[in-house]
Design a protein around this motif. Structure first.
Motif, short mmCIF file in Angstrom:
data_model
loop_
_atom_site.label_atom_id
_atom_site.label_comp_id
_atom_site.label_asym_id
_atom_site.label_seq_id
_atom_site.Cartn_x
_atom_site.Cartn_y
_atom_site.Cartn_z
N ARG A 1 0.99 -1.13 -0.17
CA ARG A 1 0.02 0.12 -0.05
C ARG A 1 1.03 1.28 -0.08
N TRP B 1 -5.49 3.25 8.26
CA TRP B 1 -6.19 2.31 7.32
C TRP B 1 -5.80 2.32 6.01
N SER C 1 -3.36 -0.18 5.31
CA SER C 1 -3.65 -1.63 5.82
C SER C 1 -4.25 -2.61 4.60
N PRO C 2 -4.10 -3.89 4.96
CA PRO C 2 -4.79 -4.48 3.89
C PRO C 2 -6.22 -4.53 3.74
N GLU C 3 -6.87 -3.93 4.68
CA GLU C 3 -8.46 -3.62 4.64
C GLU C 3 -8.57 -2.82 3.53
N ASN C 4 -7.75 -1.83 3.23
CA ASN C 4 -8.07 -1.05 1.97
C ASN C 4 -7.72 -1.81 0.64
N THR C 5 -8.75 -2.30 0.11
CA THR C 5 -8.36 -3.06 -1.12
C THR C 5 -8.80 -2.10 -2.36
#
Ligand SMILES: NC(=O)c1ccc[n+]([C@@H]2O[C@H](COP(=O)([O-])OP(=O)(O)OC[C@H]3O[C@@H](n4cnc5c(N)ncnc54)[C@H](O)[C@@H]3O)[C@@H](O)[C@H]2O)c1
Length: 286
Positions: free
Chosen positions: A108, A232, A235-239
């Motif tokens: 990211r 965020w 982070s991996p949550e942000n795709t």
């Protein structure tokens, strides 16, 4: 799972808050700054950026999960353009292959832009930046600086507009989106850090800011509040966020730009509805 992050400008303000938050969550953070940190380098010069990239790659062993290109200046000087635009873009170029090599499979990248993107800019300077012509950009910037701080004040918004435009231009390309790297920007309103300390210390300074940076929601930010958004975004949550400049600004963007920022591609309205026809047939009120 622990990730390895690079944060520039980590010695102060938003960068320090971001580095602390990411480390507190169990990640490894490599701080880069001209003052102090894991890698001490001056991002205002091509040599300093090379040193920064080399130092980071040495520290990280060639693999990085996220880069936060945050270091910045808000002085009415050419150095502001050198750090804010060329420092951020140069570092990201230099570290991109280490992001692609990230073993997490979730690389990211984030830059710190500003709500100042919405302020008047010097168009030829912005164009020289986004064209990647550092020599020309720095000549224009030096000329603006030489005209004094009132003219030089345009250097900061110009550097941030150029940065947000660069993000928007390259984020969807093969180099970033195609390599699976979400690249985005945060655009804070006024954040209580050393950068604005003097400005917000006086009533006169605060009054001057009120019209330029209206923040109806909760007023000035703390650095930790911007750090939470940056954390965020890396982070991996942000795709799927791609090329966005996310305004974390207490409302200044919506106040200044208004409600309709989507009409850029609307066709001229040619279809009338029964409602329109009924309204047109009514006599105009006096
Ligand atoms: N504070 C605000 O109100 C505000 C608002 C919008 C955007 N921003 C942006 O947020 C980012 C962080 O700013 P801040 O408010 O935390 O300011 P800050 O002054 O507290 O921190 C900036 C950091 O960048 C480092 N830096 C400056 N020049 C450098 C160089 N040549 N090489 C390496 N490091 C360098 C400084 O040493 C410092 O540690 C900047 O990009 C700034 O433009 C700040």
């Amino acid at each position: 799972m622990s990730r390895t992050y690079v944060v520039t400008g980590a010695a102060s303000g938003i960068g320090r808050a971001t580095a602390n938050l990411l480390a507190h969550r169990g990640n490894r953070v490599i701080g880069v700054d001209v003052r102090s940190g894991d890698v001490v380098a001056d991002l205002s010069t091509p040599q300093g950026r090379e040193d920064a990239v080399e130092g980071v790659l040495d520290e990280a062993g060639g693999r990085i999960d996220g880069v936060v290109a945050n270091a910045g200046l808000s002085l009415p000087t050419a150095a502001t353009v050198a750090v804010n635009y060329f420092g951020a873009v140069g570092l990201l170029h230099g570290l991109r292959s280490a992001l692609v090599a990230a073993s997490s499979g979730a690389p990211r990248a984030v830059v710190t832009s500003s709500m100042a993107t919405l302020m008047p800019v010097h168009a030829p300077l912005v164009e020289a930046c986004v064209a990647g012509d550092e020599e020309r950009a720095m000549l224009i910037a030096a000329d603006l600086e030489a005209q004094g701080p009132q003219v030089g004040a345009i250097l900061y918004p110009s550097s941030k507009r150029a940065l947000s435009r660069w993000v928007r231009r390259v984020a969807p390309t093969a180099t970033w989106a195609g390599a699976g790297i979400p690249l985005n920007a945060v655009a804070p309103g006024i954040v209580r850090t050393p950068m604005v300390e003097e400005l917000i210390a006086t009533e006169e300074g605060r009054a001057g800011l009120e019209a330029a940076v209206p923040m109806p929601l909760h007023g000035y930010l703390e650095a930790q509040q911007v750090a939470a958004l940056i954390a965020w975004l890396v982070s991996p949550e942000n795709t799927h966020l791609c090329g966005q400049t996310v305004y974390v600004d207490g409302g200044s963007d919506v106040v200044l730009r208004g409600e309709d920022v989507w009409s850029w591609n609307d066709p001229p309205s040619t279809v009338s509805t029964p409602h329109d026809e009924a309204r047109e047939s009514q006599p105009a009120s006096s």
